[in-house]
Design a protein around this motif. Structure first.
Motif, PDB file in Angstrom:
ATOM      1  N   UNK A  70      93.082  73.890  28.696  1.00 28.71           N
ATOM      2  CA  UNK A  70      93.674  72.652  29.122  1.00 28.71           C
ATOM      3  C   UNK A  70      95.030  72.523  29.008  1.00 28.71           C
ATOM      4  N   UNK A  71      95.655  73.709  29.171  1.00 30.94           N
ATOM      5  CA  UNK A  71      96.933  73.454  28.965  1.00 30.94           C
ATOM      6  C   UNK A  71      97.413  73.045  30.633  1.00 30.94           C
ATOM      7  N   UNK A  72      96.985  73.892  31.515  1.00 35.27           N
ATOM      8  CA  UNK A  72      97.129  73.849  32.873  1.00 35.27           C
ATOM      9  C   UNK A  72      97.044  72.597  33.152  1.00 35.27           C
ATOM     10  N   UNK A  73      96.818  71.295  32.648  1.00 37.63           N
ATOM     11  CA  UNK A  73      96.299  70.133  33.091  1.00 37.63           C
ATOM     12  C   UNK A  73      97.387  69.743  32.467  1.00 37.63           C
ATOM     13  N   UNK A  74      97.535  69.423  31.349  1.00 39.45           N
ATOM     14  CA  UNK A  74      99.177  69.092  30.176  1.00 39.45           C
ATOM     15  C   UNK A  74     100.101  70.096  29.972  1.00 39.45           C
ATOM     16  N   UNK A  75     100.298  70.987  29.976  1.00 39.32           N
ATOM     17  CA  UNK A  75     101.837  71.272  30.284  1.00 39.32           C
ATOM     18  C   UNK A  75     101.931  71.419  31.905  1.00 39.32           C
ATOM     19  N   UNK A  76     101.332  72.435  32.889  1.00 38.79           N
ATOM     20  CA  UNK A  76     101.362  72.305  34.078  1.00 38.79           C
ATOM     21  C   UNK A  76     101.541  71.767  35.621  1.00 38.79           C
TER      22      UNK A  76
END
Length: 292
Positions: A70-76
């Motif tokens: 989910x770091x794909x959406x949250x961070x990037x």
């Protein structure tokens, strides 16, 4: 004794310090199932973490920290988890391990890194564990992934399964709606959970399913279930930390907002910007006087 890191306020750098307790283990997490059933154990607490500082803040309160794709959406700011790479997961996984000392750190296997074959999955998982020092990996999929779960488990790589709504398959599923509304789909999800548990997963995440399915799975499999949009009767719960902290305007149905951090940050930045523009900041307290 394990090691964690603290932020040096003088340099803003992470420095290692002695940790006050030993890190939880995969067997301890697996064994919580029986303790919960006997009324002697508490439900498992899991949150996502992607950075050292967030890991430091959450670690004392969590049994597991999930370095989620989910770091794909949250961070990037990516549209889904599909573009996330092994290198991205490794970088953030290492940061979370450095920032924690208590929780079992689990890293998501990103899309395309494990589906082709058990051997591909082993190579990807070994890379992640070597690069980060994490304890386990998580992969999505049910019966189709059972042989892969077994292959990894038999070779010393602990695995968390993930059934129900599987975000990496969003293109095939047609969206993020709750799963298991039809009898056939419900039966498949239960079968998927049984398959990955029997293959050796030490815990199974159940995401975005109608509640009776989550309850049935929790009662049927011998390892802990971790719910997200599932049921309070699961053996534990996980949320994306930024969702539960209120850092995004949209709140999924299954999320409880425990704060409104977006508003807090916006207000503080507005205050800072106003002081900069009026030259109220920096003041004498934030500047250095010449030596007399």
């Amino acid at each position: 004794m394990s090691t964690t890191f603290t932020i040096d306020s003088a340099t803003s750098r992470a420095n290692p310090v002695a940790a006050p307790m030993k890190r939880l283990t995969v067997p301890a997490i697996r064994n919580r199932k029986a303790a919960i059933a006997d009324g002697k154990g508490e439900p498992l607490v899991m949150l996502t973490a992607y950075t050292v500082r967030m890991a430091q803040l959450m670690d004392p309160h969590c049994d597991m920290l999930l370095v989620g794709d989910s770091l794909g959406q949250v961070i990037y700011g990516l549209p889904s988890t599909v573009p996330v790479t092994l290198e991205m997961m490794a970088a953030h996984g290492a940061a979370v391990v450095r920032g924690s000392y208590h929780a079992v750190v689990v890293i998501d296997m990103p899309f395309g890194s494990y589906e082709a074959s058990p051997q591909q999955a082993f190579e990807s998982a070994a890379f992640l564990l070597k690069q980060t020092g994490a304890a386990a990996v998580k992969l999505e999929g049910g019966a189709a992934m059972a042989s892969t779960v077994a292959f990894l488990s038999e070779r010393g790589i602990p695995v968390v399964g993930h059934v129900g709504l599987t975000p990496q398959a969003v293109n095939a599923l047609g969206g993020y709606g709750a799963r298991g509304r039809s009898a056939a789909e419900a039966e498949k999800i239960v079968g998927d959970a049984l398959a990955v548990a029997e293959a050796g997963a030490f815990a199974v995440v159940i995401e975005g399913v109608v509640e009776p399915i989550a309850i049935e799975i929790t009662r049927a499999i011998p390892v802990p279930t971790i719910g997200i949009g599932a049921s309070a009767e699961c053996d534990g719960q996980v949320l994306v930390a930024e969702d539960m902290l209120g850092l995004f305007e949209r709140t999924p149905r299954f999320v409880k907002r425990y704060g409104d951090m977006a508003a807090f940050v916006a207000e503080r930045v507005e205050e800072y910007a106003g002081e900069v523009r009026t030259r109220a900041f920096p003041s004498a307290e934030q500047t250095y006087a010449a030596k007399s």
